[in-house]
Design an enzyme around this catalytic site. Sequence first.
Site, PDB file in Angstrom:
ATOM      1  CG  HIS A  27      41.817 -76.639  42.136  1.00 32.85           C
ATOM      2  ND1 HIS A  27      42.102 -77.916  41.730  1.00 32.85           N
ATOM      3  CD2 HIS A  27      42.920 -75.909  41.832  1.00 32.85           C
ATOM      4  CE1 HIS A  27      43.320 -77.970  41.218  1.00 32.85           C
ATOM      5  NE2 HIS A  27      43.832 -76.757  41.269  1.00 32.85           N
TER       6      HIS A  27
ATOM      7  CB  CYS B  53      40.554 -79.597  39.245  1.00 32.40           C
ATOM      8  SG  CYS B  53      41.218 -81.252  39.485  1.00 32.40           S
TER       9      CYS B  53
END
Length: 502
Positions: free
Chosen positions: A144, A83
Amino acid sequence: MKFTRKRSGKKRSCLSIWLILCLFPRTCVSNPSKPNFLLILADDLGIGDVGCYGNDTIRTPNIDGLAKEGVRLSQHIAAASVCTPSRAAFLTGRYPIRSGMASNTQYRVLFWNGCSGGLPPNETTFARILHQQGYSTALVGKWHMGVNCESSHDHCHHPLQHGFDYFYGMPFTLLNECQGTDDPELAKSLQDTYWLHSQIIFLAVLTLLIGKLTSLFQFLGRSRHGLYGDNVEEMDWVVGRLLDVIDKEGLKNTTFIYFASDHGGSVEAHRGNARLGGWNGIYKGGKGMGGWEGGIRVPGIVRWPGALPADIVINEPTSLMDIFPTVVHLAGGVVPQDRVIDGRTLLPLLRGTAGHSEHEFMFHYCGAVLHAVRWHQKDRGTTWKAHYVTPVFQAEDSGACFGRRMCPCFGDGVTHHDPPLLFDLSRDPSEANPLSADTEPLFDTIVNRIGRAVEEHCRTLTQVPQQLSPYNNVWKPWLQPCCGTFPFCWCDKENNKDEDIL
């Protein structure tokens, strides 16, 4: 423009899987040639999980409808197989190794809000450029990528400083009723608060929380693939709700919509005997594997009625990084000239004015280690792939690292290949039959050409601070974003200020 939170008097006790990341226009823009943008990025979604990419057991009618009304990219590639680096590349149009977002340790993502790593202040996102072009932007959902703090909040580089007028945290969750009643807040709040009749960029991240899957009551048991399949069908429903808002607001023909996943589905994710990860179709490997197609080949769909053709498939190599120059160009901005931008505008391909992708070589990293290189040999219409490093599967023929949580990028869990493993993806997209000098007359020529491309690419790299170093990836209580009283940082205010949220 401000956001307000619709408050329900009912007690919420079920956590939906959807984390929605949004970008919005800050001011009205009078130029009607500039489109609105809706960019939807799913997390951990396998390319084989979507109907228009071959799945016939999970129902995704809304995503399939986007493909029917737009352009489907069949060789759409993520810049990383996990991610944090993938999202960094998506927003900046640059390989994550250029920004320090590619890890040289076993920890390849930022784990905490309160860590000191993050997208560096000198990186430019497409949101910042669109902001400068008069667009309002907002990001809601899974960021993230940290907040890039040094020692205190006074030294933090917040996501807002990357060009987002509004940032609704990590994670921003939609809480849903367990009793099976529909939650009207999702589409209603979008319709009443978020959507404007002027230039908009809306970036939605629909996240599958692998290992912690939950779903709205009406979706539980609906699919043939357990909680994961239920969540994919719920995600498609959310996409449909967003599209409904666009249609009701009369924005369909003026909105550029993009749907993709940040990387391939996880093949190791299990709970007991139940598989919790996605399906990557015919492609080998999955999440965490920087070279094999299953970790990096993702869905890619673009729809813009009237401006782009409908119901066509483009088989040329494209990248998540291509969204950066594409969106910047459509918004009337200029791609930064003081740095290497690895993305290439999609517009010639999408409009049918070019027959080939501008990408000749694409470099596939696992963390900071170059695992594979793709060569698009345009004159032959062939795509070659050379693997220099591959993970050691456990079991050998499983296509996964079941003995580990995720396949490693280096160390005793990988195999180095000299000469590299070579595949012709045009004829062998599953990467099942490696070529050799005995089976491919041009083997040495191809390997040598790819080797020179690697050397040229490496000369464009500069040393930058490692944002995912052990120190930067350790939780630091004094850096924890908090709008309550630490450690009780849950925000429950009608009108939070930006500085309260971060």
